[in-house]
Design an enzyme around this catalytic site. Sequence first.
Site, PDB file in Angstrom:
ATOM      1  N   ASP A 131       0.863  -1.194   0.000  1.00 55.19           N
ATOM      2  CA  ASP A 131       0.000   0.000   0.000  1.00 55.19           C
ATOM      3  C   ASP A 131       0.899   1.244   0.000  1.00 55.19           C
ATOM      4  O   ASP A 131       1.898   1.316   0.711  1.00 55.19           O
ATOM      5  CB  ASP A 131      -0.877  -0.043   1.268  1.00 55.19           C
ATOM      6  CG  ASP A 131      -1.878   1.100   1.334  1.00 55.19           C
ATOM      7  OD1 ASP A 131      -3.087   0.828   1.188  1.00 55.19           O
ATOM      8  OD2 ASP A 131      -1.452   2.256   1.550  1.00 55.19           O
ATOM      9  N   ASN A 151      -2.925  13.232  -3.476  1.00 54.30           N
ATOM     10  CA  ASN A 151      -4.191  13.715  -4.049  1.00 54.30           C
ATOM     11  C   ASN A 151      -4.533  15.101  -3.525  1.00 54.30           C
ATOM     12  O   ASN A 151      -4.926  15.987  -4.291  1.00 54.30           O
ATOM     13  CB  ASN A 151      -5.336  12.769  -3.682  1.00 54.30           C
ATOM     14  CG  ASN A 151      -5.424  11.574  -4.636  1.00 54.30           C
ATOM     15  OD1 ASN A 151      -5.021  11.668  -5.789  1.00 54.30           O
ATOM     16  ND2 ASN A 151      -5.948  10.473  -4.133  1.00 54.30           N
ATOM     17  N   HIS A 171      -6.129  14.840  -8.008  1.00 52.33           N
ATOM     18  CA  HIS A 171      -6.448  13.438  -8.269  1.00 52.33           C
ATOM     19  C   HIS A 171      -5.709  12.912  -9.501  1.00 52.33           C
ATOM     20  O   HIS A 171      -5.294  11.755  -9.535  1.00 52.33           O
ATOM     21  CB  HIS A 171      -7.962  13.324  -8.482  1.00 52.33           C
ATOM     22  CG  HIS A 171      -8.512  11.990  -8.119  1.00 52.33           C
ATOM     23  ND1 HIS A 171      -8.724  11.004  -9.053  1.00 52.33           N
ATOM     24  CD2 HIS A 171      -8.886  11.471  -6.921  1.00 52.33           C
ATOM     25  CE1 HIS A 171      -9.215   9.936  -8.450  1.00 52.33           C
ATOM     26  NE2 HIS A 171      -9.323  10.193  -7.148  1.00 52.33           N
ATOM     27  N   ASP A 180      -3.432   9.655  -9.901  1.00 52.26           N
ATOM     28  CA  ASP A 180      -3.569   8.580 -10.901  1.00 52.26           C
ATOM     29  C   ASP A 180      -2.225   8.264 -11.566  1.00 52.26           C
ATOM     30  O   ASP A 180      -1.892   7.101 -11.803  1.00 52.26           O
ATOM     31  CB  ASP A 180      -4.576   8.987 -11.983  1.00 52.26           C
ATOM     32  CG  ASP A 180      -6.014   8.833 -11.489  1.00 52.26           C
ATOM     33  OD1 ASP A 180      -6.197   8.362 -10.353  1.00 52.26           O
ATOM     34  OD2 ASP A 180      -6.938   9.185 -12.244  1.00 52.26           O
ATOM     35  N   GLU A 212      -5.176   2.207  -3.596  1.00 53.84           N
ATOM     36  CA  GLU A 212      -3.711   2.311  -3.758  1.00 53.84           C
ATOM     37  C   GLU A 212      -3.053   1.102  -3.104  1.00 53.84           C
ATOM     38  O   GLU A 212      -1.978   1.183  -2.546  1.00 53.84           O
ATOM     39  CB  GLU A 212      -3.170   3.626  -3.170  1.00 53.84           C
ATOM     40  CG  GLU A 212      -4.057   4.277  -2.161  1.00 53.84           C
ATOM     41  CD  GLU A 212      -3.907   3.717  -0.759  1.00 53.84           C
ATOM     42  OE1 GLU A 212      -4.791   2.900  -0.380  1.00 53.84           O
ATOM     43  OE2 GLU A 212      -2.959   4.070  -0.048  1.00 53.84           O
TER      44      GLU A 212
HETATM   45  P1  GH3 Z   1      -1.398   5.255   4.529  1.00 45.26           P
HETATM   46  O1  GH3 Z   1       0.055   5.597   4.508  1.00 45.26           O
HETATM   47  O2  GH3 Z   1      -1.876   4.943   5.893  1.00 45.26           O
HETATM   48  O3  GH3 Z   1      -1.731   4.198   3.562  1.00 45.26           O
HETATM   49  O4  GH3 Z   1      -2.168   6.583   4.132  1.00 45.26           O
HETATM   50  P2  GH3 Z   1      -2.873   6.896   2.748  1.00 45.26           P
HETATM   51  O5  GH3 Z   1      -3.075   8.351   2.659  1.00 45.26           O
HETATM   52  O6  GH3 Z   1      -2.102   6.281   1.642  1.00 45.26           O
HETATM   53  O7  GH3 Z   1      -4.189   6.069   2.880  1.00 45.26           O
HETATM   54  P3  GH3 Z   1      -5.681   6.452   2.902  1.00 45.26           P
HETATM   55  O8  GH3 Z   1      -6.406   5.155   2.966  1.00 45.26           O
HETATM   56  O9  GH3 Z   1      -5.952   7.458   4.012  1.00 45.26           O
HETATM   57  O10 GH3 Z   1      -5.958   7.179   1.557  1.00 45.26           O
HETATM   58  C1  GH3 Z   1      -5.965   6.484   0.361  1.00 45.26           C
HETATM   59  C2  GH3 Z   1      -6.301   7.455  -0.721  1.00 45.26           C
HETATM   60  O11 GH3 Z   1      -6.231   6.838  -1.992  1.00 45.26           O
HETATM   61  C3  GH3 Z   1      -7.658   8.020  -0.603  1.00 45.26           C
HETATM   62  C4  GH3 Z   1      -8.272   7.851  -1.980  1.00 45.26           C
HETATM   63  O12 GH3 Z   1      -8.905   9.015  -2.412  1.00 45.26           O
HETATM   64  C5  GH3 Z   1      -7.085   7.560  -2.838  1.00 45.26           C
HETATM   65  N1  GH3 Z   1      -7.425   6.776  -3.994  1.00 45.26           N
HETATM   66  C6  GH3 Z   1      -7.982   5.553  -4.044  1.00 45.26           C
HETATM   67  N2  GH3 Z   1      -8.134   5.159  -5.340  1.00 45.26           N
HETATM   68  C7  GH3 Z   1      -7.643   6.157  -6.117  1.00 45.26           C
HETATM   69  C8  GH3 Z   1      -7.504   6.348  -7.521  1.00 45.26           C
HETATM   70  O13 GH3 Z   1      -7.883   5.498  -8.359  1.00 45.26           O
HETATM   71  N3  GH3 Z   1      -6.933   7.497  -7.962  1.00 45.26           N
HETATM   72  C9  GH3 Z   1      -6.523   8.446  -7.087  1.00 45.26           C
HETATM   73  N4  GH3 Z   1      -5.970   9.551  -7.562  1.00 45.26           N
HETATM   74  N5  GH3 Z   1      -6.637   8.299  -5.761  1.00 45.26           N
HETATM   75  C10 GH3 Z   1      -7.191   7.175  -5.276  1.00 45.26           C
HETATM   76 MG    MG Z   2      -1.977   4.153   1.541  1.00 46.43          MG
HETATM   77 MG    MG Z   3      -5.141   2.139   1.544  1.00 42.54          MG
END
Ligand code: GH3
Ligand code: MG
Ligand code: MG
Length: 326
Positions: free
Chosen positions: A204, A212, A217, A221, A247
């Site tokens: 992850d 983001n 966003h 991506d 992610e």
């Molecule tokens: P951690 O280190 O604990 O993993 O923190 P994090 O910020 O990586 O994790 P968190 O779960 O808080 O946030 C994940 C983010 O990933 C939030 C979501 O908007 C973003 N995300 C998920 N899928 C996509 C995608 O397809 N494209 C983009 N740009 N962002 C995405």
């Molecule tokens: Mg993460």
């Molecule tokens: Mg995550």
Amino acid sequence: MADRSGALMTDGEKTLILIVDDNPQNIQVLGNLMEGKGYDVAVAMNGGQVLDFIKDEKPDLILMDIMMPGMDGYAVCGMLKQNPETADIPVIFLTAKTEDDDIVLGLKTGAVDYVTKPFSETVLFARIRTHVELKKSRENIRRAKEELEKRNLKLQAAMKDLELAARTDSLTGLYNRRYMQNRLDEELVRVKRNKKDFTVVMSDIDFFKRINDAHGHECGDHVLKFMAGTLRSGIREQDIVSRWGGEEFIILLPETDKKGGLVLSEKIRKAIEASVFRYSDMDLRLTMTFGVATYRPEESIDELLKRADDALYAGKESGRNRVITL
Ligand code: GH3
Ligand code: MG
Ligand code: MG
């Protein structure tokens, strides 16, 4: 439209008859008869003219005399039958030669029919009509077959695309979650048979939300695609990497024990840590945390994934950018 015995086919196409005879009078008589029935008529007075004619145009039927100076009718017919472009054109001999041997020889050279002079107009036209119709239906069948084959190929290509799309994550081009689930189920079957280890790595992106939030966003991506590429180039040919969600990624390492899983994950972790991702004049540095779990006999895929997830979570808790196994 033509009458019952006329030359217009149901598709409205005109029928072209090539009359081959060295006698101008015969040509005149036959030509008038044919045109009277609505056929288009072309004429040739010797073999050479026939061969010239068929270079440009393919008649629907050839009405051929046998005795001609130079190449006789048998020879011309034989040549037409040997050429794949003209082999399908029905040839009817119309001749004064009435011996059985002549008829047999005529049919042997590839003629579809043999009419002796003096001929009955009704019978001659009935034969012409039959052979023209047979030829046209052969052509229709061939065309339909070709069309079918073309459609079949298109369908096969579309199905291939569909199959690919069904197992691919559209953003990253990696395998998707559903495909990975299937592969994990298959791996379970395999491991029961060959008793070899397999390992899963759940990874992850660290602080991905910040990317983001800070850069949008779209930048996020791009980062996902970049990370997918790094993961893909870090694995071996037999390994499979998928986007599991947002992610989060899962790598399946067949025939790999815990030590192997840790080594591979650490190698990828370091590669990510060392790489710089450039996005509109910015240099971004990212890290990933990895949870590694090796299959234990009798456990389910869900239990295995839960252990990988727990390890990943422990890695996040203890500071991120690390490889953990529990
Ligand atoms: P951690 O280190 O604990 O993993 O923190 P994090 O910020 O990586 O994790 P968190 O779960 O808080 O946030 C994940 C983010 O990933 C939030 C979501 O908007 C973003 N995300 C998920 N899928 C996509 C995608 O397809 N494209 C983009 N740009 N962002 C995405
Ligand atoms: Mg993460
Ligand atoms: Mg995550």
